[in-house]
Design an enzyme around this catalytic site. Structure first.
Site, PDB file in Angstrom:
ATOM      1  N   HIS A 136       0.827  -1.227   0.000  1.00  0.00           N
ATOM      2  CA  HIS A 136       0.000   0.000   0.000  1.00  0.00           C
ATOM      3  C   HIS A 136       0.858   1.273   0.000  1.00  0.00           C
ATOM      4  O   HIS A 136       0.312   2.377  -0.104  1.00  0.00           O
ATOM      5  CB  HIS A 136      -0.932   0.034   1.212  1.00  0.00           C
ATOM      6  CG  HIS A 136      -1.961  -1.056   1.209  1.00  0.00           C
ATOM      7  ND1 HIS A 136      -2.809  -1.281   0.153  1.00  0.00           N
ATOM      8  CD2 HIS A 136      -2.268  -2.006   2.148  1.00  0.00           C
ATOM      9  CE1 HIS A 136      -3.590  -2.318   0.432  1.00  0.00           C
ATOM     10  NE2 HIS A 136      -3.283  -2.780   1.632  1.00  0.00           N
ATOM     11  N   HIS A 175      -6.221  -7.330  -0.421  1.00  0.00           N
ATOM     12  CA  HIS A 175      -6.377  -5.902  -0.713  1.00  0.00           C
ATOM     13  C   HIS A 175      -5.607  -5.531  -1.992  1.00  0.00           C
ATOM     14  O   HIS A 175      -4.547  -6.089  -2.256  1.00  0.00           O
ATOM     15  CB  HIS A 175      -5.826  -5.064   0.446  1.00  0.00           C
ATOM     16  CG  HIS A 175      -6.448  -5.375   1.766  1.00  0.00           C
ATOM     17  ND1 HIS A 175      -5.857  -6.216   2.688  1.00  0.00           N
ATOM     18  CD2 HIS A 175      -7.625  -4.973   2.307  1.00  0.00           C
ATOM     19  CE1 HIS A 175      -6.638  -6.302   3.755  1.00  0.00           C
ATOM     20  NE2 HIS A 175      -7.715  -5.575   3.549  1.00  0.00           N
ATOM     21  N   ASP A 254      -4.190 -12.764   3.450  1.00  0.00           N
ATOM     22  CA  ASP A 254      -5.442 -12.342   4.097  1.00  0.00           C
ATOM     23  C   ASP A 254      -6.670 -12.617   3.235  1.00  0.00           C
ATOM     24  O   ASP A 254      -7.793 -12.279   3.626  1.00  0.00           O
ATOM     25  CB  ASP A 254      -5.376 -10.871   4.518  1.00  0.00           C
ATOM     26  CG  ASP A 254      -4.729  -9.973   3.476  1.00  0.00           C
ATOM     27  OD1 ASP A 254      -4.473 -10.458   2.348  1.00  0.00           O
ATOM     28  OD2 ASP A 254      -4.483  -8.794   3.777  1.00  0.00           O
TER      29      ASP A 254
HETATM   30 ZN   LIG Z   1      -3.968  -7.144   2.781  1.00  0.00          ZN
END
Ligand SMILES: [Zn+2]
Length: 317
Positions: A136, A175, A254
């Site tokens: 990120h 993500h 995740d």
């Molecule tokens: Zn993640």
């Protein structure tokens, strides 16, 4: 000598973002315990991560951003001595303690050391058990538990310092790797392929038209078989056509069905399958070269089992 490296450093345990934060040092303990108990650790060449140089970090990040982060760390240390708070917040879910700066340099340093060892032919592939994670982290912004984009730095390093012409970044975290996209979009020397739960944090992955990105948004509750179909239909043909000379993996776990930070339904066998498919591409085009870096994965048991499954395939054990 073992052909799969395992890169980590004690400093990666010292970074922590406060009690109860899911991105915690215990994640690395869970991985280490599992590798020890299963015996898989014996099949790995364990090495300490070095410290990434600022000039290498600046292959992927702006100079002012790097200097600002360093300044925040220095001010925090002064404030703590003066009795101030122990953490400095850089975004709503991301904070620094006194060890964050060193841990971030070691995390990037692990990815670079692994790249050097694989490029030198000392290792076929490597897993970096590192935190803070990286995908990120944008060129000029720390966010989402990430400070420096370990995988993007290593990918640029392989191109700039080792003279490779084409490298792939594969991101299977639940993500979207918005930071990696921010850094590599439009760089035709890098092909980025990913899937991610959508709509979901950080809400990216569907805006860029850059032709070097293969973004596959998938709805919550998507399970392994559907993900495998997508990978076979979209990632693999693009990777085969691109012929990467090295593959970097943003290895987030995740998307596991037991992980509460995402709502997808992957299991250990899916991570093993994905790793096997990537190894196949690496065998054909990249002289087997793979460097995999830990990203997310917050259910400690599922994380440890998934990393074991991933490493078993990397190391053929
Ligand atoms: Zn993640």
């Amino acid at each position: 000598m073992n052909k799969t490296g395992y890169f980590t450093h004690g400093d990666c345990w010292k970074h922590e973002m406060g009690a109860g934060h899911p991105e915690c040092p215990e994640r690395l303990d869970a991985i280490e315990d599992r590798l020890l108990i299963s015996g898989v650790g014996d099949a790995l060449e364990r090495r300490d991560a070095g410290i990434a140089s600022l000039s290498d970090i600046e292959l992927a990040h702006g100079r002012m951003f790097v200097a600002a982060l360093r300044g925040l760390s220095d001010v925090l240390k002064e404030d703590i001595l003066a009795g101030g708070p122990t953490h400095t917040q850089v975004d709503p879910d991301t904070s620094m303690n006194v060890s964050t700066w060193d841990a971030a340099l070691r995390a990037a340093g692990a990815a670079l050391a692994a790249t050097d060892a694989v490029m030198a032919g000392e290792l076929e592939n490597a897993f970096c058990a590192i935190r803070p994670p990286g995908h990120h982290a944008c060129r000029d912004k720390a966010m989402g538990f990430c400070f420096f984009n370990n995988v993007a730095i290593a990918a640029k390093y392989a191109l700039e310092r080792h003279g490779l012409k084409r490298v792939a970044i594969v991101d299977f975290d639940v993500h979207h790797g918005n930071g990696t996209e921010d850094i590599v979009a439009g760089d035709q020397r890098i092909l980025m392929v990913s899937f991610f739960q959508h709509p979901f944090y950080p809400m990216g992955g569907t805006f860029s038209n850059a032709s070097n990105l293969v973004n596959l948004p998938v709805p919550a509750y998507t399970k392994g078989p559907a993900v495998r179909e997508l990978i076979e239909a979209s990632w693999i043909p693009r990777l085969e056509a691109f012929r990467p000379e090295m593959i970097f993996i943003s290895a987030g776990f995740d998307a596991h069905r037991d992980d509460d930070l995402g709502q997808m339904g992957l299991v250990e066998q899916d991570y093993a399958w994905i790793t096997d498919r990537l190894k196949d591409v690496a065998r054909r085009h990249a002289s087997k070269r793979i460097v995999s870096c830990l990203e997310g994965g917050y259910n400690l048991s599922a994380l440890a089992r998934s990393v074991e499954a991933h490493i078993r395939v990397l190391a053929d054990v």
